[in-house]
Scaffold this motif. Structure first.
Motif, short mmCIF file in Angstrom:
data_model
loop_
_atom_site.label_atom_id
_atom_site.label_comp_id
_atom_site.label_asym_id
_atom_site.label_seq_id
_atom_site.Cartn_x
_atom_site.Cartn_y
_atom_site.Cartn_z
N LEU A 234 10.86 3.66 -32.95
CA LEU A 234 11.66 3.77 -31.52
C LEU A 234 11.07 2.30 -30.39
CD1 LEU A 234 11.13 7.32 -30.31
CD2 LEU A 234 13.41 6.84 -31.20
N ASP A 235 12.03 1.07 -30.08
CA ASP A 235 10.97 0.06 -30.20
C ASP A 235 10.88 -0.28 -28.24
OD1 ASP A 235 10.76 -1.87 -29.64
OD2 ASP A 235 12.11 -3.04 -30.51
N PHE A 236 9.86 0.28 -27.95
CA PHE A 236 9.94 -0.31 -26.42
C PHE A 236 9.56 -1.48 -25.78
CE2 PHE A 236 8.29 4.50 -27.78
CZ PHE A 236 8.98 4.82 -26.82
N LEU A 237 9.84 -2.25 -26.25
CA LEU A 237 9.59 -3.63 -26.14
C LEU A 237 10.38 -4.57 -26.00
CD1 LEU A 237 6.14 -2.87 -28.40
CD2 LEU A 237 5.79 -5.08 -26.66
N ARG A 238 11.42 -4.10 -26.40
CA ARG A 238 13.12 -4.69 -26.46
C ARG A 238 13.55 -3.68 -24.52
NH1 ARG A 238 10.91 -8.83 -27.35
NH2 ARG A 238 10.73 -10.35 -29.28
N HIS A 239 13.66 -3.93 -23.96
CA HIS A 239 11.65 -5.37 -23.36
C HIS A 239 11.61 -3.76 -22.70
CE1 HIS A 239 15.42 -8.78 -23.40
NE2 HIS A 239 14.74 -8.75 -23.00
N TRP A 240 10.23 -3.63 -21.94
CA TRP A 240 9.75 -2.92 -22.49
C TRP A 240 9.69 -2.94 -20.59
CZ3 TRP A 240 8.11 -8.10 -23.58
CH2 TRP A 240 7.63 -8.95 -22.30
N SER A 241 10.31 -2.44 -19.66
CA SER A 241 10.31 -2.37 -18.18
C SER A 241 11.53 -1.55 -18.69
CB SER A 241 11.51 -3.21 -17.55
OG SER A 241 11.67 -2.84 -16.55
N ARG A 242 11.06 -0.22 -18.46
CA ARG A 242 11.88 1.52 -18.81
C ARG A 242 12.28 2.32 -17.68
NH1 ARG A 242 10.04 5.36 -22.36
NH2 ARG A 242 8.00 4.10 -22.12
N PHE A 243 10.79 1.92 -16.37
CA PHE A 243 10.71 3.17 -15.50
C PHE A 243 11.44 2.20 -13.94
CE2 PHE A 243 8.84 5.39 -18.87
CZ PHE A 243 9.54 6.58 -18.37
N GLY A 244 11.31 2.35 -12.77
CA GLY A 244 11.72 2.09 -11.79
C GLY A 244 10.60 2.56 -10.74
N VAL A 245 9.92 1.36 -10.18
CA VAL A 245 8.60 1.79 -9.53
C VAL A 245 8.87 3.28 -8.68
CG1 VAL A 245 8.98 -0.08 -8.42
CG2 VAL A 245 9.83 0.77 -7.11
N SER A 246 9.64 3.63 -8.29
CA SER A 246 9.35 5.08 -7.06
C SER A 246 9.20 6.17 -8.25
CB SER A 246 11.32 4.96 -7.39
OG SER A 246 11.94 5.87 -8.24
N VAL A 247 9.30 5.96 -9.95
CA VAL A 247 8.69 7.20 -10.85
C VAL A 247 7.21 7.18 -11.31
CG1 VAL A 247 9.04 7.40 -12.57
CG2 VAL A 247 11.07 6.87 -11.89
N PRO A 248 6.10 8.08 -11.20
CA PRO A 248 5.50 8.47 -10.75
C PRO A 248 4.92 7.67 -12.44
CG PRO A 248 6.32 10.18 -9.25
CD PRO A 248 7.16 9.64 -10.13
N LEU A 249 3.61 7.88 -12.72
CA LEU A 249 2.84 7.16 -13.32
C LEU A 249 2.62 8.34 -14.44
CD1 LEU A 249 0.44 4.51 -13.55
CD2 LEU A 249 2.55 3.50 -14.17
N GLU A 250 2.36 9.11 -14.23
CA GLU A 250 2.46 10.76 -14.40
C GLU A 250 3.68 10.86 -15.09
OE1 GLU A 250 0.87 14.11 -16.49
OE2 GLU A 250 0.20 12.27 -15.85
N GLU A 251 5.12 10.87 -14.43
CA GLU A 251 5.42 11.40 -15.01
C GLU A 251 7.03 10.45 -15.96
OE1 GLU A 251 10.43 12.04 -12.44
OE2 GLU A 251 8.61 11.71 -11.36
N ARG A 252 6.15 9.07 -15.83
CA ARG A 252 6.91 9.04 -17.33
C ARG A 252 6.19 8.56 -18.40
NH1 ARG A 252 6.12 2.50 -14.32
NH2 ARG A 252 6.83 2.72 -12.81
N ARG A 253 4.68 9.57 -18.28
CA ARG A 253 4.37 9.56 -19.54
C ARG A 253 4.87 10.92 -20.23
NH1 ARG A 253 -0.43 10.84 -18.10
NH2 ARG A 253 -0.80 12.80 -18.16
N GLU A 254 5.14 11.62 -18.78
CA GLU A 254 5.78 13.08 -19.42
C GLU A 254 6.99 12.84 -20.02
OE1 GLU A 254 5.71 15.55 -15.93
OE2 GLU A 254 3.37 15.81 -15.63
N ILE A 255 8.41 12.10 -18.89
CA ILE A 255 9.29 11.55 -19.95
C ILE A 255 9.28 10.68 -21.38
CG2 ILE A 255 11.82 9.97 -19.29
CD1 ILE A 255 11.24 10.37 -16.35
N THR A 256 8.08 10.54 -21.60
CA THR A 256 8.30 9.07 -22.74
C THR A 256 7.66 10.34 -23.43
OG1 THR A 256 7.68 6.94 -21.38
CG2 THR A 256 6.77 7.18 -24.20
N ASN A 257 6.66 11.34 -23.42
CA ASN A 257 6.76 12.64 -24.56
C ASN A 257 7.16 13.44 -24.96
OD1 ASN A 257 3.89 11.17 -24.46
ND2 ASN A 257 3.14 12.47 -23.21
N GLY A 258 8.60 13.34 -23.54
CA GLY A 258 9.48 14.57 -24.00
C GLY A 258 10.73 13.99 -25.18
N PHE A 259 10.49 12.88 -24.76
CA PHE A 259 11.89 12.37 -25.38
C PHE A 259 10.88 11.81 -26.71
CE2 PHE A 259 14.21 8.22 -27.15
CZ PHE A 259 14.90 8.78 -26.89
#
Length: 540
Positions: free
Chosen positions: A221-246
Motif C-alpha cells: 500500500l503506497d501512502f506516498l503517491r501522493h501523501w495527501s489523503r484527508f480533507g482538513v475537516s477530518v480529525p487526526l484521530e479519525e484519520r488513524r482509525e480509517i487508515t487502520n481499519g483499511f
C-alpha cells in the motif's frame, strides 16, 4: 495482539522457486526479503535506453525486460498505473469499459500506448508473476492509494468539458463531491478525500480483484503517491482509525484470497513517510498498522536518497514483529525546473552513497533496503538535465551483502533535496551568517586505522569562493583545500555536479576519530553570508 500465522513451510503455488521466500510462517515470522525493487512501469516508455525510440508501442516484452534487468533483488514491486485505472484484466473497470466511456459519452478517441496494450489483451500482473516465477523473485503489487498525476490537466479538462484519457470514470463522475479541496492547480487538493467511504471502497475493490486473480507473493500500500489523503475537516484521530481499519480489511482480504489460490502466506507492505513528524496527519501509526497486519514498513523520502531514514525510530515503534526497509532513489538533490515538471536538474546517487546508505540503515536496525525511481539515470524528458547513462544495476545484489558493504568507502551527505514537506525539518538549506557558527551532525560508521584522509565539501547554489569559511570536525580544525566537484573518478561526471566556485572543501586527516554521530561546526569568518544546500564527506 499478534496476528495469527500459519505454521510450517508454506508453498507459494505457481511461483516455482519462490517457495523458499515464504520460510517458516510461524507466529511473528518476518519477511525474508533484503532488497526490494519498485518498478513504476511508466519509465519503460518515458526513459530512453539502447533499443527502439520512445514512440514504440508498449509490449509484454518491454515489461519483462524491465523486471529481468533488476537482477539480484529479492522482490519486485510493480506499480501498474496510478491506482485509478487497472492495468490488468479487470471486471470492475476494464480497458474496454474505460475507452468506450471516453469515446461514446465524451467523444475522446485518443488511446495511450498503455491503453493500446490493454485493449490488445495485455495484462501486467500476469507478466509480472510469470517473469518472477522464472527467476525466483517474489512478485508484489504496489498500489498507489491517492496518486494525483492524472489531475495535472484537470483545469484544461474542465474547460473543454471532457476528461483526459488518464482520468478514470470514477474520478470524473465524482471529482466535485470527493475532491479534498477546490484548488485545481494543487495535486494535494485534486485527489480524493479518504474520509468518504466510497473513495476507500473503490480502492479496496481494485485491490481485492488483483489479489483474488493473481499469484502475488504480497501487496504494498503506497501512502506516498501522493501523501495527501484527508480533507482538513477530518480529525487526526479519525484519520488513524480509517487508515487502520483499511489496513486490517486489506490484511483479511490478502489472507483470504491467498488461501483461495493456495497461497496462505502473503506479505503486506506499506510505503510510508520516513519523516515521522508528518505521519500523524496522514493517519499513519506504525505500531497500530503492524498490529493490524502489516509485515513490512518501507520508509521513504518520496523522491530522494536520504541517509537519515529513521529506521531506529521505526524499530522502536513497531518492535521486532515487522521488517523495516529504507528506500533509496536515483538522486540526492534537485534544482529548479527549467520548463515544467520533470525538467529539474538532479544530482545522481553514486555507488558509494547507495552502499553507505544501506550500511547505515542496517546499523540502525533495518532489515533491508528498497529502490525507487532507479531507471531514471536514463534519458527522460529533456537532454538539458543530462548527460544520461545506464542505471547502476550492479549495485543491487551487493546491497544485501553486509561484508561487502563494510569494505566500501563511505560517502555520507546532507542535502536540501527540494522544498518538499515530506523531508520535514531538515538542516538544509540554511543561511550561514558571518560570525555566527552553526552546528551540523553527520551519522557515520566509526572506522579505526583509516588508510587515507577524507574530503569534506560544503556546497552552495551561488559562488562562495570569495568567503572565508572555517570548519571544525569533532572539535578538530580542518585545513581548506582546492575545490573538488568530482571527488571520485568512477562517479557520474557532468550531471549537475556544481561549479568549483560554489564549493568550500576541507581535508579530514585520517588521524581524526570518527563517531557514530559526528559534529561539524561551520563558521563564515570573512565575506557575506553563505547559503548552504549540500555537504558531504568522502572517505577512501
Amino acid at each position: 495482539m499478534k496476528r495469527r500465522r500459519f505454521i510450517g513451510v508454506v508453498p507459494l503455488v505457481g511461483i516455482g522457486s519462490l517457495a523458499s521466500y515464504a520460510g517458516i510462517a510461524a507466529e511473528g515470522a518476518k519477511a525474508p526479503f533484503r532488497v526490494i525493487y519498485s518498478n513504476d512501469t511508466t519509465h519503460i516508455l518515458s526513459c530512453r535506453s539502447p533499443g527502439p525510440e520512445r514512440d514504440r508501442p508498449f509490449t509484454d516484452e518491454d515489461l519483462r525486460k524491465s523486471i529481468l534487468e533488476a537482477e539480484g533483488v529479492d522482490a519486485h514491486f510493480l506499480q501498474p498505473g496510478l491506482g485509478w485505472i487497472p492495468w490488468w484484466r479487470s471486471s470492475i473497470y476494464s480497458a474496454e469499459d474505460h475507452h468506450a466511456w471516453l469515446r461514446d459519452k465524451h467523444g475522446v478517441k485518443g488511446v495511450t500506448r498503455i491503453g493500446e496494450y490493454l485493449l490488445g489483451g495485455g495484462d501486467m500482473l500476469k507478466t509480472l508473476v510469470a517473469t518472477c516465477r522464472e527467476i525466483g523473485v517474489a512478485p508484489f503489487l504496489s498500489f498507489r492509494l491517492n496518486d494525483g498525476h492524472h489531475t495535472r490537466d484537470l483545469a484544461d479538462a474542465l474547460a473543454r468539458g471532457r476528461p483526459t484519457t488518464k482520468m478514470a470514470r470514477h474520478y470524473w463522475d465524482n471529482y466535485k463531491a470527493f475532491r479534498i479541496g477546490p484548488n485545481m492547480a494543487s495535486w494535494d487538493e485534486c485527489v480524493f478525500d479518504w474520509g468518504i467511504p466510497e473513495v476507500r471502497e473503490y480502492k479496496f475493490a481494485l485491490l481485492e480483484e488483483a489479489c483474488a486473480n493473481y499469484d502475488l507473493a504480497g501487496l504494498e500500500l503506497d501512502f506516498l503517491r501522493h501523501w495527501s489523503r484527508f480533507g482538513v475537516s477530518v480529525p487526526l484521530e479519525e484519520r488513524r482509525e480509517i487508515t487502520n481499519g483499511f489496513v486490517a480489511r486489506v490484511r483479511e482480504m490478502l489472507d483470504r484470497t491467498g488461501r483461495e489460490r493456495g497461497l496462505p502466506q502473503r506479505w503486506l507492505s506499506v510505503r510510508v513517510p520516513a519523516n515521522s513528524t508528518i505521519r500523524p496527519e496522514q493517519g499513519v501509526d506504525l505500531r497500530e498498522m503492524t498490529q493490524a497486519g502489516v509485515d513490512m514498513v518501507n520508509l521513504s523520502y518520496s523522491y530522494f536518497t536520504w541517509q537519515d531514514g529513521n529506521p531506529g525510530q521505526a524499530r522502536e515503534e513497531i518492535g521486532d514483529e515487522g521488517s523495516i526497509y529504507v528506500e533509496m532513489t536515483h538522486t540526492t538533490m534537485t534544482g529548479k525546473a527549467t520548463a515544467g515538471s520533470g525538467t529539474q536538474p538532479f544530482l545522481r546517487t553514486t555507488d558509494e552513497q547507495f552502499y553507505t546508505t544501506a550500511r547505515l540503515a542496517y546499523e540502525q536496525g533495518a532489515d533491508g533496503v528498497s529502490l525507487f525511481n532507479f531507471p531514471y539515470y536514463r534519458y527522460h524528458v529533456t537532454e538539458s538535465i543530462g548527460p544520461f547513462h545506464e542505471p547502476p544495476f550492479h549495485v543491487l545484489p551487493r546491497l544485501k551483502r553486509r561484508r561487502y558493504l563494510d569494505r566500501q568507502p563511505q560517502w555520507v551527505f546532507a542535502s536540501a533535496g527540494r522544498n518538499d514537506s515530506i523531508l520535514g525539518d531538515k538542516p538544509l538549506p540554511t543561511i550561514l551568517k558571518r560570525g555566527a557558527s552553526q552546528l551540523f551532525s553527520l551519522r557515520m560508521i566509526p572506522e579505526k586505522n583509516r588508510p587515507a584522509d577524507g574530503l569534506l565539501r560544503l556546497r552552495s547554489d551561488e559562488a562562495i569562493d570569495d568567503r572565508e569559511i572555517e570548519v571544525r570536525f569533532n572539535g578538530e580544525v580542518l585545513k581548506s583545500v582546492a575545490a573538488e566537484i568530482h571527488p571520485r573518478s568512477d562517479s557520474y561526471a557532468g550531471t549537475w555536479l556544481g561549479k568549483p566556485s560554489q564549493f568550500a572543501c576541507f581535508v579530514l586527516p585520517k588521524s581524526v576519530s570518527l563517531e557514530s554521530i559526528n559534529e561539524v561546526e561551520v563558521l563564515v569568518s570573512g565575506g557575506i553570508r553563505v547559503r548552504l544546500v549540500y555537504f558531504d564527506l568522502i572517505l577512501g
